[in-house]
Design an enzyme around this catalytic site. Sequence first.
Site, PDB file in Angstrom:
ATOM      1  N   HIS A 168      15.287  -3.765  15.612  1.00 26.30           N
ATOM      2  CA  HIS A 168      13.918  -3.256  15.469  1.00 26.30           C
ATOM      3  C   HIS A 168      12.980  -4.326  16.012  1.00 26.30           C
ATOM      4  CE1 HIS A 168      15.714  -0.771  12.006  1.00 26.30           C
ATOM      5  NE2 HIS A 168      15.542   0.024  13.054  1.00 26.30           N
ATOM      6  N   GLU A 199      10.710  -6.889  13.937  1.00 27.00           N
ATOM      7  CA  GLU A 199      11.314  -7.737  12.914  1.00 27.00           C
ATOM      8  C   GLU A 199      11.603  -9.098  13.539  1.00 27.00           C
ATOM      9  OE1 GLU A 199      14.563  -5.448  11.324  1.00 27.00           O
ATOM     10  OE2 GLU A 199      13.251  -3.790  10.749  1.00 27.00           O
ATOM     11  N   HIS A 226      17.904  -8.412   9.891  1.00 23.63           N
ATOM     12  CA  HIS A 226      16.723  -7.569   9.847  1.00 23.63           C
ATOM     13  C   HIS A 226      15.705  -8.122   8.864  1.00 23.63           C
ATOM     14  CE1 HIS A 226      18.167  -3.794  11.920  1.00 23.63           C
ATOM     15  NE2 HIS A 226      19.314  -4.413  11.720  1.00 23.63           N
ATOM     16  N   GLU A 228      19.136  -7.734   5.218  1.00 25.39           N
ATOM     17  CA  GLU A 228      17.687  -7.586   5.090  1.00 25.39           C
ATOM     18  C   GLU A 228      17.153  -8.851   4.435  1.00 25.39           C
ATOM     19  OE1 GLU A 228      15.907  -5.212   6.284  1.00 25.39           O
ATOM     20  OE2 GLU A 228      17.323  -3.576   6.690  1.00 25.39           O
TER      21      GLU A 228
END
Length: 337
Positions: free
Chosen positions: A62, A65, A157, A221
């Site tokens: 993404h 990020e 991420h 994450e």
Amino acid sequence: MTISPSRFLQQVLQATAPVSHPHDWHLASGVLARWHADNAVELLPALANQEGSHILLSCGIHGNETAPIEVVDSILADIASGHLPLQHRLLVLFGNPAAIRQGERYLDYDLNRLFAGAHRQHADAREAKRAAQLEQLAELFFSRAPAASTRLHYDLHTAIRGSVYEKFAIYPFLQHRAHDTTQLAWLRHCGIEAVLLHSKPANTFSYYTSYYHQAHAFTLELGKARPFGQNDLSRFTGIDQALRQLLSDTTPQLAAYQPGDYPLFRAKYDLIKHSEAFRLHLDANVENFTTLPNGFVIAEDGTQRYVAEGGKERILFPNPGVKPGLRAGIVVEPATL
């Protein structure tokens, strides 16, 4: 940016003047660097290690990020200078360069929903070609790893929103394999605060490498998504140090994983946005892993209603702005191995 980009990231951020592929050169440390594409660089140790691991690090799947991109780029810079001695074969993939340059999550379609062949269903999306390319690069990398060697993939991420557990890992569905407790201990060493055990196949990059290439693969994450220059990299010290130790073979002896080291969750079901009538009945700023009260109507989409049961369920990745047909959130529940 909070750090000066290395020649690796500078290459990714250039919209023009791509390098020729494959393109090899030796770094000051004796490491061989090899560009495979405009977003893919492989690093080979100066001294071949027949028992070494084969490590894939991906970031920027993404494009907005940015902190994981900065962390990985700093590691690359220190390998290049010789400050960080590389002991294992490494492939770094900067996932979506066009989205990275524009500071956007994606351009046409969420790249992390296009793996495991799903890109063929969305051939018109720019991300579809990128997903196919990333699959090919991963396949080439792992195909050159001996069958008995350790294969690792950490897809780094940051999340759109805050989280009750700031740093958490997603363990892809393993089909008939058991969860690896050595990896769970390493995640604890990284500062991971919770782990989601996925309960079905997915179209994510980590599921692709786990299922098709038998890698120990995780989506990590690591905090909240922020633009370049706005990241507090001190909040990423755990993953940064753990990766550096892994790559240089200096990981200390880790205590064995014990149940209760951190909370485990299991994906119970997805909130699917079937139409533009979809309504998510949660505050716009709700955090990941927020508990859902028993009987709470989570979302509605025409006659479809998602209702919380039991009082122990939690919400993960709520995003009502996705396109119809995509997941608008995951309802998770406590789990054990």
